[in-house]
Write an enzyme that holds these catalytic residues in place. Sequence first.
Site, PDB file in Angstrom:
ATOM      1  N   TYR A  16      53.614   8.633   8.979  1.00  0.00           N
ATOM      2  CA  TYR A  16      52.253   8.694   8.435  1.00  0.00           C
ATOM      3  C   TYR A  16      52.034   9.995   7.674  1.00  0.00           C
ATOM      4  O   TYR A  16      51.493  10.001   6.561  1.00  0.00           O
ATOM      5  CB  TYR A  16      51.234   8.562   9.564  1.00  0.00           C
ATOM      6  CG  TYR A  16      49.803   8.740   9.101  1.00  0.00           C
ATOM      7  CD1 TYR A  16      49.130   7.691   8.489  1.00  0.00           C
ATOM      8  CD2 TYR A  16      49.138   9.954   9.263  1.00  0.00           C
ATOM      9  CE1 TYR A  16      47.818   7.851   8.045  1.00  0.00           C
ATOM     10  CE2 TYR A  16      47.839  10.114   8.830  1.00  0.00           C
ATOM     11  CZ  TYR A  16      47.182   9.065   8.225  1.00  0.00           C
ATOM     12  OH  TYR A  16      45.900   9.236   7.781  1.00  0.00           O
TER      13      TYR A  16
ATOM     14  N   SER B 162      45.100  12.897   4.049  1.00  0.00           N
ATOM     15  CA  SER B 162      44.837  13.268   5.435  1.00  0.00           C
ATOM     16  C   SER B 162      45.268  14.706   5.638  1.00  0.00           C
ATOM     17  O   SER B 162      46.358  15.103   5.205  1.00  0.00           O
ATOM     18  CB  SER B 162      45.598  12.372   6.403  1.00  0.00           C
ATOM     19  OG  SER B 162      45.525  12.883   7.723  1.00  0.00           O
TER      20      SER B 162
END
Length: 254
Positions: A160, A147
Amino acid sequence: MTTGKLNGKTVVITGAAQGIGKAYADRLAQEGAQVVLVDLKAEPLAAAVEDLRSKGHQAEGKVLDVSNEQDVKRVGQELGQAFPRIHGLINNAAVFSTIQLKPFWEIDSAEWDKVMAVNVKGPWMLVGALLPYLRAAEAASVVNIGSDAVWMGKDGYMHYVASKAAVYGMTHAMARELGGDNIRVNTLSPGFTETNVPRATFTQEQLNGIMKSQSLKRIADTDDIVGVASFLISDESRWITGQTLHTTGGLLFR
C-alpha cells in the site's frame, strides 16, 4: 445548503459508495456539482446515490472495477456520452481497509498485484479514458488521493505504501503532460482519518504514535478533509497543479 461554488461542474468520484469517497461526493454535491459516484459494490453505491438524491442533489452511479481495463474503457465511454464535459475527477478508490498487516516478505505476489492494479493502474487508466471529456471542460481538475503513510514508512503494508508513493510521481507527470490542456492534477494526502468503514490497517499502538506526532491532538474525520477536495476541484485553486496538499493535522515525523 448548496453554496453554488461548483454549479455547472460534473465531477466523477471513485470509491464513492462509502467512507471518505461518499463524503467527497456529498460535499461536492452541496457545493452545486453534478456528482457521479463510481464503485465496485453495486448495493452500497445505489444506496449512496439515493441518499444524495433524497437531499435534492444531482447524483448518478456507475459500477466499475477500476483495475479492469475493459471495464474502465466501457464506463469511460458511457460517462462521456452522458456528460460530454467532465470538470473534475477524484481518484479515491483504493485497496486499503481490507489489508491484513504483515511483514513485506509475507506479502504474496497476487496481493501485491491487486493493490497496484487498483491504487496505481486504476487512476492512470481512468484519467486516460476520461481525457477527451476532461479536455472538453477546458479547465478540469484531477485529484489523486495519496496517503501520508508514504512519509511515515508505516510497517505492515508495504505494498500500500509503495502504491501511494507511485501516486505522487504519477501526479507530477500528469500535471506536466496535461498542463497544455489546462487540466490541473494534484494530490490530496490524508493522514489517519476516521470513517464508518471498518479497517484492519491500524493498530491501537499505531494510532497512539500518530496522535503523539500530530500537532493537532485529535483524530480527523471526513469533515476535516472534504473541504480541501472541494477547493482543489473548484476554480479557487486554478493556479495550483502538480502539488501535494497534506491533510494530517500537522503530522511531524519524529
